[in-house]
Write an enzyme that holds these catalytic residues in place. Sequence first.
Site: not given
Ligand code: NAD
Ligand code: UDP
Length: 389
Positions: A29, A139, A185, A235, A260, A337
């Site tokens: 992100i 999240t 989490y 993921r 989802r 899940d």
């Molecule tokens: P990501 O893992 O790609 O990015 C997280 C970044 O944080 C990484 O680059 C990692 O190196 C950095 N980081 C972690 N711990 C650190 C630390 N102690 N010090 C410095 N840097 C650190 O994940 P993302 O998908 O970009 O997610 C970003 C945020 O959004 C997270 O808080 C995640 O929980 C939340 N989120 C994302 C999604 C999604 O759909 N991608 C869904 C739900 C929540």
């Molecule tokens: N999942 C799956 N096969 C894979 C990876 C994930 O069936 O190879 C499923 C997982 O059990 C969940 C959904 O896909 O039901 C989405 O998983 P993701 O890791 O993206 O994260 P979540 O949405 O659960 O936070």
Amino acid sequence: MAATGTRLDLDGRPIKPMTICMIGAGGFIGSHLCEKVLFETPHKILALDVYNDKIKHLLEPETQTWADRIQFHRLNIKHDSRLEGLIKMADLTINLAAICTPADYNTRPLDTIYSNFIDALPVVKYCSENNKRLIHFSTCEVYGKTIGSYLPKDSPLRQDPSYYILKEDTSPCIFGSIEKQRWSYACAKQLIERLIYAEGAENGLEFTIVRPFNWIGPRMDFIPGIDGPSEGVPRVLACFSNNLLRRQPLKLVDGGQSQRTFVYIKDAIEAVLLMIENPARANGHIFNVGNPNNEVTVQQLAEMMTEVYSKVSGEPPLETATIDVSSKEFYGEGYDDSDKRIPDMTIINTQLGWNPKTSLWDLLESTLTYQHRTYAEAIKQAISKPVAS
Ligand code: NAD
Ligand code: UDP
């Protein structure tokens, strides 16, 4: 590409250039948010992360027009005395740093809880003490399971949206039992949300909480054995991409019946920019950010990704495109899940007028085109290398 002229917020007021302290800027992100801010606004970024591979293109070459607006600081927020100073230098802090891959929640629950709660505490404290605005990434998983999932399978109430639509200000947070460590989490994220909310109520912290609902797109996670560990489990988008690139069947955990909603990263980033530039409308709010129109079961996602990948790569799909695997085998003990995740969009729509635009097919087409272009050759080479004996 860079912003010129006066830019106005949603209420017609000029937007003042600001400095943003972005923690976790090197992640999925963060990398998209850095691009958006640099390409479309005059704001400056203090980018903090342990890694910078995903924003390297923004950090070099230094001749780019935006080069003086982004500064990378390699640091771990767990133990780095520079953190408070950097927060103080900025007008706004955005905290994205977290362990956020489900394969870690039940296998590394301590790291997960520390990362999502303990490590975020100083960030909240420094923002509150220094009167700095905070946008914190939580999240959709804080909702846990839907109320409907506890109804009998044949109950007609399961079709009633009030039993499954997830609404920021009314839905409860329903997690499994403690031995289901999957919820470590969600629980840590919930507690940090409550702490931020309390800092707002008791000490006047200006905050916004973002609840992403499965944001996906280019640069998400890693491809095992190529730009991440061979045994790593990213993921679902990266798991399925890896299977497609290697011409292996896609693994459906427990039959792939969980549902989802997926939103394109570029749509979602528009929502974050609106929050950044409209503090009067965003402060004090928790926002769902997702696309309720893009709902599928994981099985349907696998089928659609198989079809789209065949189109973009020109390769025919495998005869057996998917296989079932138990969650115990795939994730280990303690996995559980979320059954269904449909965001209610009323609050973000009313406050910021935001709506997602991109259909699931279109977002998969652009994302899988990227995956194919970025990884197909590397995978071919990795597969053709003789295995060391
Ligand atoms: P990501 O893992 O790609 O990015 C997280 C970044 O944080 C990484 O680059 C990692 O190196 C950095 N980081 C972690 N711990 C650190 C630390 N102690 N010090 C410095 N840097 C650190 O994940 P993302 O998908 O970009 O997610 C970003 C945020 O959004 C997270 O808080 C995640 O929980 C939340 N989120 C994302 C999604 C999604 O759909 N991608 C869904 C739900 C929540
Ligand atoms: N999942 C799956 N096969 C894979 C990876 C994930 O069936 O190879 C499923 C997982 O059990 C969940 C959904 O896909 O039901 C989405 O998983 P993701 O890791 O993206 O994260 P979540 O949405 O659960 O936070």
